[in-house]
Design a protein around this motif. Structure first.
Motif, PDB file in Angstrom:
ATOM      1  N   ILE A 218       1.858   6.494   6.920  1.00 45.81           N
ATOM      2  CA  ILE A 218       1.577   7.539   5.933  1.00 45.81           C
ATOM      3  C   ILE A 218       1.828   6.949   4.553  1.00 45.81           C
ATOM      4  O   ILE A 218       2.874   6.345   4.313  1.00 45.81           O
ATOM      5  CB  ILE A 218       2.453   8.787   6.160  1.00 45.81           C
ATOM      6  N   ALA A 219       0.862   7.139   3.659  1.00 48.92           N
ATOM      7  CA  ALA A 219       0.984   6.629   2.290  1.00 48.92           C
ATOM      8  C   ALA A 219       0.595   7.714   1.306  1.00 48.92           C
ATOM      9  O   ALA A 219      -0.576   8.043   1.176  1.00 48.92           O
ATOM     10  CB  ALA A 219       0.106   5.398   2.097  1.00 48.92           C
ATOM     11  N   GLY A 220       1.550   8.274   0.628  1.00 44.19           N
ATOM     12  CA  GLY A 220       1.289   9.279  -0.401  1.00 44.19           C
ATOM     13  C   GLY A 220       0.848  10.602   0.176  1.00 44.19           C
ATOM     14  O   GLY A 220       0.609  10.731   1.369  1.00 44.19           O
ATOM     15  N   PRO A 221       0.754  11.626  -0.676  1.00 48.99           N
ATOM     16  CA  PRO A 221       0.247  12.905  -0.202  1.00 48.99           C
ATOM     17  C   PRO A 221      -1.227  12.762   0.160  1.00 48.99           C
ATOM     18  O   PRO A 221      -1.917  11.895  -0.368  1.00 48.99           O
ATOM     19  CB  PRO A 221       0.436  13.837  -1.405  1.00 48.99           C
ATOM     20  N   SER A 222      -1.695  13.609   1.079  1.00 54.38           N
ATOM     21  CA  SER A 222      -3.112  13.514   1.433  1.00 54.38           C
ATOM     22  C   SER A 222      -3.953  13.912   0.235  1.00 54.38           C
ATOM     23  O   SER A 222      -3.538  14.686  -0.617  1.00 54.38           O
ATOM     24  CB  SER A 222      -3.416  14.407   2.635  1.00 54.38           C
ATOM     25  N   LYS A 223      -5.132  13.357   0.175  1.00 51.36           N
ATOM     26  CA  LYS A 223      -6.010  13.665  -0.964  1.00 51.36           C
ATOM     27  C   LYS A 223      -7.461  13.443  -0.586  1.00 51.36           C
ATOM     28  O   LYS A 223      -7.765  12.715   0.349  1.00 51.36           O
ATOM     29  CB  LYS A 223      -5.638  12.828  -2.183  1.00 51.36           C
TER      30      LYS A 223
ATOM     31  N   CYS B  43       3.250  20.314   7.570  1.00 57.41           N
ATOM     32  CA  CYS B  43       4.192  20.812   6.556  1.00 57.41           C
ATOM     33  C   CYS B  43       3.518  20.824   5.176  1.00 57.41           C
ATOM     34  O   CYS B  43       2.570  20.091   4.926  1.00 57.41           O
ATOM     35  CB  CYS B  43       5.444  19.945   6.535  1.00 57.41           C
ATOM     36  N   GLN B  44       4.048  21.651   4.292  1.00 51.56           N
ATOM     37  CA  GLN B  44       3.530  21.712   2.922  1.00 51.56           C
ATOM     38  C   GLN B  44       3.935  20.477   2.110  1.00 51.56           C
ATOM     39  O   GLN B  44       3.175  19.983   1.303  1.00 51.56           O
ATOM     40  CB  GLN B  44       4.032  22.984   2.225  1.00 51.56           C
ATOM     41  N   HIS B  45       5.170  20.024   2.322  1.00 53.82           N
ATOM     42  CA  HIS B  45       5.706  18.866   1.607  1.00 53.82           C
ATOM     43  C   HIS B  45       6.409  17.978   2.627  1.00 53.82           C
ATOM     44  O   HIS B  45       7.013  18.476   3.579  1.00 53.82           O
ATOM     45  CB  HIS B  45       6.696  19.299   0.520  1.00 53.82           C
ATOM     46  N   LEU B  46       6.345  16.678   2.405  1.00 57.72           N
ATOM     47  CA  LEU B  46       6.923  15.731   3.352  1.00 57.72           C
ATOM     48  C   LEU B  46       7.925  14.840   2.632  1.00 57.72           C
ATOM     49  O   LEU B  46       7.637  14.320   1.550  1.00 57.72           O
ATOM     50  CB  LEU B  46       5.821  14.865   3.975  1.00 57.72           C
ATOM     51  N   ALA B  47       9.095  14.679   3.242  1.00 55.27           N
ATOM     52  CA  ALA B  47      10.112  13.748   2.747  1.00 55.27           C
ATOM     53  C   ALA B  47      10.377  12.733   3.847  1.00 55.27           C
ATOM     54  O   ALA B  47      10.550  13.107   5.006  1.00 55.27           O
ATOM     55  CB  ALA B  47      11.395  14.495   2.385  1.00 55.27           C
ATOM     56  N   ILE B  48      10.399  11.470   3.476  1.00 52.96           N
ATOM     57  CA  ILE B  48      10.678  10.403   4.431  1.00 52.96           C
ATOM     58  C   ILE B  48      11.900   9.640   3.939  1.00 52.96           C
ATOM     59  O   ILE B  48      11.981   9.273   2.768  1.00 52.96           O
ATOM     60  CB  ILE B  48       9.478   9.450   4.582  1.00 52.96           C
ATOM     61  N   VAL B  49      12.834   9.430   4.845  1.00 55.23           N
ATOM     62  CA  VAL B  49      14.048   8.679   4.539  1.00 55.23           C
ATOM     63  C   VAL B  49      13.860   7.265   5.083  1.00 55.23           C
ATOM     64  O   VAL B  49      13.588   7.088   6.267  1.00 55.23           O
ATOM     65  CB  VAL B  49      15.289   9.344   5.173  1.00 55.23           C
ATOM     66  N   LEU B  50      13.989   6.297   4.206  1.00 58.67           N
ATOM     67  CA  LEU B  50      13.731   4.905   4.585  1.00 58.67           C
ATOM     68  C   LEU B  50      14.864   4.009   4.094  1.00 58.67           C
ATOM     69  O   LEU B  50      15.190   4.032   2.906  1.00 58.67           O
ATOM     70  CB  LEU B  50      12.408   4.440   3.963  1.00 58.67           C
ATOM     71  N   PRO B  51      15.472   3.219   4.979  1.00 61.47           N
ATOM     72  CA  PRO B  51      16.489   2.256   4.533  1.00 61.47           C
ATOM     73  C   PRO B  51      15.869   1.196   3.613  1.00 61.47           C
ATOM     74  O   PRO B  51      14.775   0.709   3.879  1.00 61.47           O
ATOM     75  CB  PRO B  51      16.982   1.616   5.840  1.00 61.47           C
ATOM     76  N   ARG B  52      16.573   0.871   2.559  1.00 59.15           N
ATOM     77  CA  ARG B  52      16.084  -0.093   1.562  1.00 59.15           C
ATOM     78  C   ARG B  52      15.664  -1.413   2.208  1.00 59.15           C
ATOM     79  O   ARG B  52      14.639  -1.987   1.847  1.00 59.15           O
ATOM     80  CB  ARG B  52      17.158  -0.347   0.514  1.00 59.15           C
TER      81      ARG B  52
ATOM     82  N   ASN C 194       0.799  -1.229   0.000  1.00 62.73           N
ATOM     83  CA  ASN C 194       0.000   0.000   0.000  1.00 62.73           C
ATOM     84  C   ASN C 194       0.834   1.283   0.000  1.00 62.73           C
ATOM     85  O   ASN C 194       0.281   2.368   0.082  1.00 62.73           O
ATOM     86  CB  ASN C 194      -0.976   0.008   1.176  1.00 62.73           C
ATOM     87  N   GLY C 195       2.148   1.165  -0.087  1.00 63.19           N
ATOM     88  CA  GLY C 195       3.008   2.342  -0.150  1.00 63.19           C
ATOM     89  C   GLY C 195       3.160   3.094   1.160  1.00 63.19           C
ATOM     90  O   GLY C 195       3.728   4.178   1.201  1.00 63.19           O
ATOM     91  N   ALA C 196       2.663   2.536   2.254  1.00 61.07           N
ATOM     92  CA  ALA C 196       2.693   3.226   3.541  1.00 61.07           C
ATOM     93  C   ALA C 196       4.066   3.117   4.204  1.00 61.07           C
ATOM     94  O   ALA C 196       4.819   2.178   3.956  1.00 61.07           O
ATOM     95  CB  ALA C 196       1.635   2.636   4.478  1.00 61.07           C
ATOM     96  N   ILE C 197       4.359   4.093   5.065  1.00 57.80           N
ATOM     97  CA  ILE C 197       5.578   4.081   5.868  1.00 57.80           C
ATOM     98  C   ILE C 197       5.183   4.354   7.315  1.00 57.80           C
ATOM     99  O   ILE C 197       4.409   5.262   7.602  1.00 57.80           O
ATOM    100  CB  ILE C 197       6.594   5.129   5.387  1.00 57.80           C
TER     101      ILE C 197
END
Length: 191
Positions: free
Chosen positions: A161-166, A127-136, A108-111
């Motif tokens: 969290i999965a994708g930008p809110s919509k 925040c306006q934009h979100l960046a998530i750092v995830l180890p492979r 589902n693309g969630a983190i």
């Protein structure tokens, strides 16, 4: 003399059901691979973007290239973290929040994020934009595996969290960033 409230609570406490083991989830995980390609496909389908990086020093140049308008960037892993004790309302002008993720879910693309990593619960939502750092190596095939890894939460707050809110209205008009970040970028770190 016991009050009516105390009598009711005592009766409830006395008549608790016996504890039982949770049912086995064996066989429910499906055949979704826990690969980066599977994760990328779902994340991009949700409107998110993904960059593969070797180390965190690559994040700043990529943000400058793809988000040149950013003014205030908050990095949850900064040692300084002056913003940590701010009134959460003071974080409303954060253009980009960069936070570490614990587990990614390919189906589902969630983190999975917890307050231990993000510091302030509202940060990924205000925040306006979100960046998530995830180890492979932290990408799992399904939510079943993610819940097994998470186990009993060790912090007071955690969220997938999965994708930008919509949201979409009855006229089928899709709005990104309706309830939170307008965009999500995931930086997959490692080989």
């Amino acid at each position: 003399m016991m009050s009516s409230r105390d009598k009711i609570l005592a009766a409830v406490k006395q008549n608790q059901p016996d504890a039982s083991a949770l049912p086995s989830l064996q066989g429910l995980s499906g055949n979704m691979p826990g690969t980066l390609d599977a994760y990328r496909k779902v994340l991009e389908g949700l409107g998110g973007s993904l960059f593969e990086i070797k180390n965190e020093s690559e994040i700043t140049p990529l943000l400058k290239e793809h988000y040149p308008h950013l003014q205030r960037i908050v990095v949850a892993t900064d040692v300084q973290r002056e913003w940590l004790n701010e009134d959460p309302h003071q974080l409303e002008n954060v253009d980009m929040a960069i936070v570490p993720g614990q587990w990614g879910v390919a189906e589902n693309g969630a983190i999975w994020l917890t307050e231990q990593e993000i510091g302030v619960r509202v940060l990924p939502f205000i925040c306006q934009h979100l960046a998530i750092v995830l180890p492979r190596q932290q990408i799992l095939p399904t939510m079943h595996e993610a819940y097994e890894k998470i186990g009993a939460p060790q912090t007071g707050f955690g969220v997938f969290i999965a994708g930008p809110s919509k949201t979409a209205d009855i006229e089928q008009s899709l709005v990104l960033g309706a309830h939170g970040a307008k965009s999500l970028v995931v930086f997959i770190i490692g080989e």
